[in-house]
Write a protein that holds these residues in place. Structure first.
Motif, PDB file in Angstrom:
ATOM      1  N   UNK A 137       7.077  -4.482 -15.218  1.00 21.91           N
ATOM      2  CA  UNK A 137       7.555  -3.333 -15.801  1.00 21.91           C
ATOM      3  C   UNK A 137       8.108  -2.069 -14.950  1.00 21.91           C
ATOM      4  N   UNK A 138       8.485  -3.148 -13.648  1.00 22.40           N
ATOM      5  CA  UNK A 138       9.272  -2.437 -12.443  1.00 22.40           C
ATOM      6  C   UNK A 138      10.962  -2.859 -12.886  1.00 22.40           C
ATOM      7  N   UNK A 139      10.949  -3.400 -13.903  1.00 22.64           N
ATOM      8  CA  UNK A 139      12.465  -3.404 -14.060  1.00 22.64           C
ATOM      9  C   UNK A 139      12.901  -2.503 -15.534  1.00 22.64           C
ATOM     10  N   UNK A 140      11.520  -1.881 -15.770  1.00 22.18           N
ATOM     11  CA  UNK A 140      11.607  -1.076 -16.875  1.00 22.18           C
ATOM     12  C   UNK A 140      11.805  -0.055 -16.358  1.00 22.18           C
ATOM     13  N   UNK A 141      11.341   0.412 -15.630  1.00 22.99           N
ATOM     14  CA  UNK A 141      10.936   1.618 -14.449  1.00 22.99           C
ATOM     15  C   UNK A 141       9.334   2.127 -15.432  1.00 22.99           C
ATOM     16  N   UNK A 142       9.207   1.290 -15.257  1.00 21.17           N
ATOM     17  CA  UNK A 142       7.498   1.673 -16.038  1.00 21.17           C
ATOM     18  C   UNK A 142       7.039   1.545 -14.526  1.00 21.17           C
ATOM     19  N   UNK A 143       5.436   2.536 -14.210  1.00 21.47           N
ATOM     20  CA  UNK A 143       4.298   2.034 -13.188  1.00 21.47           C
ATOM     21  C   UNK A 143       4.119   0.909 -12.893  1.00 21.47           C
ATOM     22  N   UNK A 144       3.923   0.316 -11.921  1.00 22.58           N
ATOM     23  CA  UNK A 144       3.528  -1.392 -11.375  1.00 22.58           C
ATOM     24  C   UNK A 144       2.352  -1.114 -11.335  1.00 22.58           C
ATOM     25  N   UNK A 145       1.677  -1.113 -12.644  1.00 19.27           N
ATOM     26  CA  UNK A 145       0.053  -1.010 -13.315  1.00 19.27           C
ATOM     27  C   UNK A 145      -0.377  -2.344 -13.668  1.00 19.27           C
ATOM     28  N   UNK A 146      -1.308  -2.500 -13.563  1.00 17.30           N
ATOM     29  CA  UNK A 146      -1.750  -3.527 -14.700  1.00 17.30           C
ATOM     30  C   UNK A 146      -2.100  -3.204 -15.893  1.00 17.30           C
ATOM     31  N   UNK A 147      -2.670  -3.707 -17.250  1.00 17.23           N
ATOM     32  CA  UNK A 147      -2.875  -3.289 -18.551  1.00 17.23           C
ATOM     33  C   UNK A 147      -3.888  -2.628 -18.586  1.00 17.23           C
ATOM     34  N   UNK A 148      -5.042  -1.948 -17.609  1.00 20.26           N
ATOM     35  CA  UNK A 148      -6.090  -1.516 -17.095  1.00 20.26           C
ATOM     36  C   UNK A 148      -5.910  -0.193 -16.799  1.00 20.26           C
TER      37      UNK A 148
END
Length: 208
Positions: free
Chosen positions: A106-117
């Motif tokens: 997720x971090x690599x894609x620039x997305x928020x670093x959070x779990x699926x929930x």
């Protein structure tokens, strides 16, 4: 982790037709997708996992299936059953490996670093830094306990627990009762932060 010198003569059988079981966890409110791959190499299975997990957009785990009928069981190769609540240091470590793989993607894609929930992952261990709380793959790697809105007594106990191990030095033995105290503080952290984060007790080390 232990590494031992091995001798090829100490085995009495080989199996070139293994059965691998892959668990894909699509979303918190959806059941895991469980697939068996038979008569294939682990390389082929890992290639398929990359597609099934959509390049780590889903959590996943992998096991070797052994035995038949009521004797069938699993030898976990990567991760373990994410739907099970960890009960010891080994299970927490395996869960952490699954989460790290997912969060790093997720971090690599620039997305928020959070779990699926939608929750964050806060790691608890003493790293001889300003705080024993950490959040991987974020700009604020070391987490200030005060920034989490924690109860003041809990923050004081957490800081005192961390200082106790820091006072013993990097090579020193943990003070008596340090692990038990840490687990008690971790449970309090887990409960207070449950709505916003999963807290992993990484100070609870795997023996060996």
């Amino acid at each position: 982790m232990d590494v031992e010198l091995a001798d090829r003569s100490d085995t009495t059988w080989e199996d070139l037709r293994p059965r691998f079981r892959v668990f894909i966890y699509p979303a918190p409110d959806e059941p895991a997708r469980i697939l068996d791959f038979v008569d294939v190499s682990i390389d082929a299975v890992l290639h398929e996992v990359g597609t099934l997990a959509d390049d780590d957009r889903h959590l996943w785990s992998l096991a070797l299936v052994r035995g038949i009928g009521v004797e069938r069981g699993l030898v976990w190769l990567s991760g373990y059953d994410y739907d099970d609540t960890p009960t010891d240091a080994v299970e927490w470590q395996r869960r952490g490996e699954m989460q790290a793989r997912y969060l790093m993607a997720r971090a690599r894609r620039g997305e928020p670093v959070v779990l699926p929930d939608g929750r964050r992952v806060i790691r608890m261990f003493s790293g001889h830094a300003s705080s024993p709380l950490w959040e991987s793959f974020t700009d604020g790697y070391v987490v200030d306990p005060h920034s989490l809105g924690l109860n003041g007594d809990l923050v004081r106990d957490l800081v005192a627990w961390d200082e106790a191990i820091q006072d013993s030095g990097p090579e020193g033995e943990p003070p008596e009762g340090w692990l038990e105290a840490g687990l008690h503080i971790w449970r309090r952290l887990r409960d207070e932060l449950a709505p916003v984060a999963e807290v992993r007790p990484e100070f609870w080390r795997v023996a060996g």
